[in-house]
Scaffold this motif. Sequence first.
Motif, short mmCIF file in Angstrom:
data_model
loop_
_atom_site.label_atom_id
_atom_site.label_comp_id
_atom_site.label_asym_id
_atom_site.label_seq_id
_atom_site.Cartn_x
_atom_site.Cartn_y
_atom_site.Cartn_z
N THR A 56 0.84 -1.20 0.12
CA THR A 56 -0.03 0.04 -0.10
C THR A 56 0.88 1.39 0.13
OG1 THR A 56 -1.53 -1.27 1.21
CG2 THR A 56 -1.84 1.19 1.07
N VAL A 57 0.87 2.17 -1.06
CA VAL A 57 1.57 3.25 -1.12
C VAL A 57 0.52 4.42 -1.18
CG1 VAL A 57 3.08 4.57 -2.61
CG2 VAL A 57 3.38 1.95 -2.42
N ASN A 58 0.86 5.53 -0.37
CA ASN A 58 -0.08 6.76 -0.11
C ASN A 58 -1.46 6.02 -0.20
OD1 ASN A 58 2.13 8.18 -0.07
ND2 ASN A 58 2.21 8.36 -2.50
N GLY A 59 -1.98 5.11 0.42
CA GLY A 59 -3.43 4.76 0.54
C GLY A 59 -3.71 3.89 -0.68
N LYS A 60 -3.03 3.77 -1.68
CA LYS A 60 -3.35 2.74 -2.93
C LYS A 60 -2.67 1.61 -2.93
CE LYS A 60 -4.29 7.00 -5.76
NZ LYS A 60 -3.97 7.80 -7.00
N ASN A 61 -3.20 0.54 -3.21
CA ASN A 61 -2.75 -0.66 -3.58
C ASN A 61 -1.87 -1.12 -4.57
OD1 ASN A 61 -3.92 -1.80 -1.05
ND2 ASN A 61 -5.71 -2.36 -2.35
N VAL A 62 -0.69 -1.71 -4.73
CA VAL A 62 -0.01 -2.01 -5.74
C VAL A 62 0.49 -3.39 -5.51
CG1 VAL A 62 2.25 -0.91 -4.89
CG2 VAL A 62 1.99 -1.26 -7.44
N ILE A 63 0.38 -4.12 -6.65
CA ILE A 63 0.78 -5.53 -6.77
C ILE A 63 2.03 -5.69 -7.49
CG2 ILE A 63 0.42 -7.84 -7.43
CD1 ILE A 63 -2.70 -7.17 -7.34
N ASN A 64 3.54 -6.06 -6.94
CA ASN A 64 4.54 -5.92 -7.80
C ASN A 64 4.81 -7.20 -8.17
OD1 ASN A 64 4.78 -3.33 -5.77
ND2 ASN A 64 5.58 -2.89 -7.79
N PHE A 65 5.38 -7.52 -9.41
CA PHE A 65 5.85 -8.95 -9.78
C PHE A 65 6.61 -8.70 -10.96
CE2 PHE A 65 1.70 -7.86 -11.68
CZ PHE A 65 1.76 -8.44 -12.94
N ASN A 66 7.16 -9.98 -11.06
CA ASN A 66 8.37 -9.81 -12.40
C ASN A 66 8.12 -10.85 -13.38
OD1 ASN A 66 9.73 -11.76 -11.04
ND2 ASN A 66 11.41 -10.81 -10.52
N VAL A 67 8.15 -10.84 -14.60
CA VAL A 67 8.06 -11.70 -15.59
C VAL A 67 9.11 -11.57 -16.60
CG1 VAL A 67 6.33 -11.99 -17.64
CG2 VAL A 67 5.33 -10.86 -15.70
N ALA A 68 9.38 -13.13 -16.77
CA ALA A 68 10.55 -13.38 -17.39
C ALA A 68 10.00 -14.01 -18.70
CB ALA A 68 11.22 -14.55 -16.96
N HIS A 69 10.20 -13.41 -19.96
CA HIS A 69 10.23 -13.72 -21.31
C HIS A 69 11.48 -14.47 -22.07
CE1 HIS A 69 8.37 -14.31 -25.29
NE2 HIS A 69 9.30 -13.77 -25.82
N THR A 70 11.33 -15.79 -22.43
CA THR A 70 12.51 -16.09 -22.85
C THR A 70 12.35 -16.47 -24.51
OG1 THR A 70 13.13 -17.46 -20.82
CG2 THR A 70 14.12 -18.21 -22.88
N TRP B 157 13.57 -9.73 -18.51
CA TRP B 157 13.05 -9.49 -17.31
C TRP B 157 12.19 -8.26 -17.43
CZ3 TRP B 157 12.12 -13.20 -13.72
CH2 TRP B 157 12.90 -14.36 -13.67
N VAL B 158 10.96 -8.36 -17.06
CA VAL B 158 10.05 -6.90 -16.99
C VAL B 158 9.48 -6.83 -15.54
CG1 VAL B 158 8.25 -5.76 -17.74
CG2 VAL B 158 9.32 -7.36 -19.34
N GLU B 159 9.85 -5.90 -14.81
CA GLU B 159 9.35 -5.46 -13.47
C GLU B 159 8.14 -4.93 -13.62
OE1 GLU B 159 10.59 -6.20 -10.55
OE2 GLU B 159 12.49 -7.16 -11.48
N CYS B 160 6.96 -5.47 -12.94
CA CYS B 160 5.54 -5.11 -13.05
C CYS B 160 5.02 -4.48 -11.83
CB CYS B 160 4.64 -6.30 -13.70
SG CYS B 160 5.30 -6.82 -15.05
N ALA B 161 4.19 -3.30 -11.86
CA ALA B 161 3.72 -2.78 -10.89
C ALA B 161 2.13 -2.39 -11.31
CB ALA B 161 3.95 -1.30 -10.72
N TYR B 162 1.45 -3.19 -10.55
CA TYR B 162 -0.34 -3.13 -11.06
C TYR B 162 -0.83 -2.42 -9.88
CZ TYR B 162 -4.93 -5.06 -12.34
OH TYR B 162 -6.20 -5.30 -12.81
N TRP B 163 -1.37 -1.24 -10.08
CA TRP B 163 -1.78 -0.31 -9.30
C TRP B 163 -3.46 -0.49 -9.39
CZ3 TRP B 163 0.62 2.75 -5.91
CH2 TRP B 163 1.99 2.99 -6.19
N THR B 164 -4.12 -1.35 -8.33
CA THR B 164 -5.31 -1.73 -8.49
C THR B 164 -6.16 -1.94 -7.06
OG1 THR B 164 -6.92 -3.27 -9.30
CG2 THR B 164 -4.82 -4.23 -8.65
N ASP B 165 -7.49 -1.70 -7.05
CA ASP B 165 -8.00 -2.10 -5.60
C ASP B 165 -8.49 -3.52 -5.59
OD1 ASP B 165 -7.92 0.52 -4.51
OD2 ASP B 165 -9.80 1.24 -5.50
N ARG B 166 -8.35 -4.27 -6.85
CA ARG B 166 -8.74 -5.50 -7.17
C ARG B 166 -7.61 -6.46 -6.92
NH1 ARG B 166 -12.58 -5.11 -12.52
NH2 ARG B 166 -13.98 -3.83 -11.46
#
Length: 149
Positions: free
Chosen positions: A18-32, A48-57
């Motif tokens: 939770t950053v500044n009252g908002k939810n964020v899901i962080n994950f990384n994806v590898a594409h070979t 490698w792609v670092e992902c940030a998904y800002w969502t309430d879901r």
Amino acid sequence: MIKLMVIGNLGKDCIVNTVNGKNVINFNVAHTEKFKDSTGAQREKTTWVECAYWTDRTGIAPYLKKGTQVYAEGTPEVRTYQTNDGKSGASLSLRVQSVQLLGSRADGLNAGGQPQERSYQTSNGSSYANNTAQGSNDDMSNAGDDLPF
């Protein structure tokens, strides 16, 4: 607008913050990507792609586990940095607008080797099923009846 789409496997379990009252899901994806070099030798290149998904879901978070294959799309960002030894580096990150579960290496088959159905719960309480089995020809013959044109 630039849009980036990536299909790959998660390198580790996601982290929900939770950053500044908002939810964020962080994950990384590898594409070979597999290719042949100029000598004809088979090579692999992993991005490698670092992902940030800002969502309430955040209901998807329990399913974003290491090895799970996902499709993510959103806006790309390139970040540059200096390493401890003074060299320049860059990383690719993605501000995710949508993410879809595609499965995992262990998913897809039940104990008898048959495709299995998975059910997911969304944040609003509704549920949906994902059947990994291929549809039968009977299902396809009725599909044309539902076309809007």
